[in-house]
Design a protein around this motif. Structure first.
Motif, mmCIF file in Angstrom:
data_model
loop_
_atom_site.group_PDB
_atom_site.id
_atom_site.type_symbol
_atom_site.label_atom_id
_atom_site.label_comp_id
_atom_site.label_asym_id
_atom_site.label_seq_id
_atom_site.Cartn_x
_atom_site.Cartn_y
_atom_site.Cartn_z
ATOM 1 N N VAL A 1 0.838 -1.197 0.000
ATOM 2 C CA VAL A 1 0.000 0.000 0.000
ATOM 3 C C VAL A 1 0.876 1.251 0.000
ATOM 4 O O VAL A 1 0.622 2.194 -0.745
ATOM 5 C CB VAL A 1 -0.973 -0.003 1.199
ATOM 6 C CG1 VAL A 1 -1.708 1.322 1.319
ATOM 7 C CG2 VAL A 1 -1.966 -1.146 1.074
ATOM 8 N N LYS A 2 1.928 1.250 0.814
ATOM 9 C CA LYS A 2 2.831 2.405 0.855
ATOM 10 C C LYS A 2 3.441 2.665 -0.515
ATOM 11 O O LYS A 2 3.527 3.810 -0.950
ATOM 12 C CB LYS A 2 3.944 2.171 1.882
ATOM 13 C CG LYS A 2 3.469 2.273 3.297
ATOM 14 C CD LYS A 2 4.594 1.997 4.253
ATOM 15 C CE LYS A 2 4.053 1.989 5.669
ATOM 16 N NZ LYS A 2 4.985 1.454 6.633
ATOM 17 N N VAL A 3 3.841 1.616 -1.193
ATOM 18 C CA VAL A 3 4.433 1.765 -2.525
ATOM 19 C C VAL A 3 3.411 2.347 -3.497
ATOM 20 O O VAL A 3 3.711 3.282 -4.249
ATOM 21 C CB VAL A 3 4.962 0.404 -3.036
ATOM 22 C CG1 VAL A 3 5.403 0.494 -4.481
ATOM 23 C CG2 VAL A 3 6.091 -0.093 -2.144
ATOM 24 N N LEU A 4 2.197 1.827 -3.462
ATOM 25 C CA LEU A 4 1.157 2.298 -4.376
ATOM 26 C C LEU A 4 0.727 3.733 -4.083
ATOM 27 O O LEU A 4 0.324 4.466 -4.990
ATOM 28 C CB LEU A 4 -0.053 1.363 -4.318
ATOM 29 C CG LEU A 4 0.191 -0.058 -4.832
ATOM 30 C CD1 LEU A 4 -0.988 -0.955 -4.486
ATOM 31 C CD2 LEU A 4 0.447 -0.048 -6.326
ATOM 32 N N LEU A 5 0.801 4.134 -2.819
ATOM 33 C CA LEU A 5 0.345 5.474 -2.446
ATOM 34 C C LEU A 5 1.389 6.566 -2.649
ATOM 35 O O LEU A 5 1.074 7.741 -2.538
ATOM 36 C CB LEU A 5 -0.114 5.487 -0.984
ATOM 37 C CG LEU A 5 -1.405 4.757 -0.675
ATOM 38 C CD1 LEU A 5 -1.729 4.880 0.805
ATOM 39 C CD2 LEU A 5 -2.554 5.259 -1.523
ATOM 40 N N GLU A 6 2.628 6.199 -2.947
ATOM 41 C CA GLU A 6 3.673 7.203 -3.117
ATOM 42 C C GLU A 6 3.309 8.231 -4.189
ATOM 43 O O GLU A 6 3.424 9.433 -3.981
ATOM 44 C CB GLU A 6 5.009 6.547 -3.450
ATOM 45 C CG GLU A 6 5.671 5.907 -2.267
ATOM 46 C CD GLU A 6 6.943 5.158 -2.628
ATOM 47 O OE1 GLU A 6 7.320 5.142 -3.819
ATOM 48 O OE2 GLU A 6 7.536 4.579 -1.715
ATOM 49 N N GLY A 7 2.874 7.775 -5.334
ATOM 50 C CA GLY A 7 2.493 8.683 -6.414
ATOM 51 C C GLY A 7 1.259 9.487 -6.087
ATOM 52 O O GLY A 7 1.168 10.669 -6.436
ATOM 53 N N VAL A 8 0.318 8.882 -5.396
ATOM 54 C CA VAL A 8 -0.905 9.586 -5.021
ATOM 55 C C VAL A 8 -0.570 10.709 -4.053
ATOM 56 O O VAL A 8 -1.038 11.833 -4.200
ATOM 57 C CB VAL A 8 -1.924 8.607 -4.382
ATOM 58 C CG1 VAL A 8 -3.154 9.353 -3.899
ATOM 59 C CG2 VAL A 8 -2.317 7.516 -5.364
ATOM 60 N N TYR A 9 0.272 10.415 -3.070
ATOM 61 C CA TYR A 9 0.643 11.418 -2.069
ATOM 62 C C TYR A 9 1.347 12.612 -2.706
ATOM 63 O O TYR A 9 1.036 13.760 -2.405
ATOM 64 C CB TYR A 9 1.537 10.794 -0.992
ATOM 65 C CG TYR A 9 1.923 11.753 0.095
ATOM 66 C CD1 TYR A 9 1.037 12.042 1.122
ATOM 67 C CD2 TYR A 9 3.153 12.387 0.088
ATOM 68 C CE1 TYR A 9 1.371 12.943 2.123
ATOM 69 C CE2 TYR A 9 3.497 13.294 1.082
ATOM 70 C CZ TYR A 9 2.606 13.562 2.100
ATOM 71 O OH TYR A 9 2.946 14.453 3.081
ATOM 72 N N SER A 10 2.269 12.336 -3.601
ATOM 73 C CA SER A 10 3.030 13.432 -4.206
ATOM 74 C C SER A 10 2.174 14.309 -5.123
ATOM 75 O O SER A 10 2.456 15.491 -5.296
ATOM 76 C CB SER A 10 4.232 12.886 -4.971
ATOM 77 O OG SER A 10 3.806 12.065 -6.037
ATOM 78 N N SER A 11 1.114 13.757 -5.692
ATOM 79 C CA SER A 11 0.285 14.547 -6.599
ATOM 80 C C SER A 11 -0.955 15.150 -5.933
ATOM 81 O O SER A 11 -1.630 15.976 -6.535
ATOM 82 C CB SER A 11 -0.142 13.692 -7.795
ATOM 83 O OG SER A 11 -0.980 12.642 -7.357
ATOM 84 N N CYS A 12 -1.246 14.748 -4.709
ATOM 85 C CA CYS A 12 -2.446 15.234 -4.014
ATOM 86 C C CYS A 12 -2.183 16.604 -3.408
ATOM 87 O O CYS A 12 -1.176 16.818 -2.735
ATOM 88 C CB CYS A 12 -2.855 14.239 -2.930
ATOM 89 S SG CYS A 12 -4.351 14.742 -2.062
ATOM 90 N N GLN A 13 -3.111 17.530 -3.617
ATOM 91 C CA GLN A 13 -2.984 18.888 -3.098
ATOM 92 C C GLN A 13 -3.877 19.147 -1.881
ATOM 93 O O GLN A 13 -3.739 20.169 -1.230
ATOM 94 C CB GLN A 13 -3.334 19.898 -4.201
ATOM 95 C CG GLN A 13 -2.485 19.777 -5.434
ATOM 96 C CD GLN A 13 -1.020 20.060 -5.150
ATOM 97 O OE1 GLN A 13 -0.693 20.983 -4.417
ATOM 98 N NE2 GLN A 13 -0.132 19.257 -5.721
ATOM 99 N N GLU A 14 -4.782 18.243 -1.595
ATOM 100 C CA GLU A 14 -5.744 18.438 -0.508
ATOM 101 C C GLU A 14 -5.132 18.063 0.835
ATOM 102 O O GLU A 14 -4.697 16.925 1.032
ATOM 103 C CB GLU A 14 -7.012 17.619 -0.768
ATOM 104 C CG GLU A 14 -7.676 17.918 -2.089
ATOM 105 C CD GLU A 14 -8.106 19.372 -2.215
ATOM 106 O OE1 GLU A 14 -8.488 19.986 -1.205
ATOM 107 O OE2 GLU A 14 -8.056 19.896 -3.340
#
Length: 130
Positions: free
Chosen positions: A103-116
């Protein structure tokens, strides 16, 4: 929790029910969503060996829930929103533990692109969990 590991016999049907409840808001108190997140958490705890194969579907549903709760401008009180975000985050942390960090690996890209901010805070908690 009474079924324990025997819950795996019903995972396919239970997954459909969980996904259905996570998608739909049930009013200001969000009792159904809070209850289904508790059910999901208990299911992950008891059926953890079977969770990695369900990871893509559950991860997508939980991320969608985080986003919906954050962006929803309905009559839901702030403490209920916070409880939904907290329980969804706890489910993500449990999924990460039973999938050996996927999950941490998959969320890396989401975290870096999320502005909220609130969504980022939830994702940060998952990233920092041990």
């Amino acid at each position: 929790s009474r079924l324990g590991i025997l819950i795996v016999r019903h995972l396919k049907r239970l997954e459909r029910v969980i996904l259905g409840y996570l998608e739909v808001s049930d009013g200001p108190e969000e009792k159904a969503r809070l209850g289904i997140l508790e059910t999901l958490q208990c299911t992950i705890e008891h059926a953890w060996p079977r969770m990695p194969c369900r990871l893509p579907v559950l991860l997508k549903a939980l991320l969608r829930l985080l986003w919906d709760v954050h962006t929803e401008r309905g009559p839901t009180p702030e403490p209920v929103r916070a409880a939904l975000l907290h329980r969804a985050t706890q489910c993500l942390i449990l999924l990460d533990h039973c999938s050996q960090g996927q999950v941490k690996v998959l969320l890396e890209g989401v975290y870096s692109s999320c502005q909220e901010t609130r969504v980022r805070e939830c994702l940060r908690k998952v990233q920092e969990s041990t």
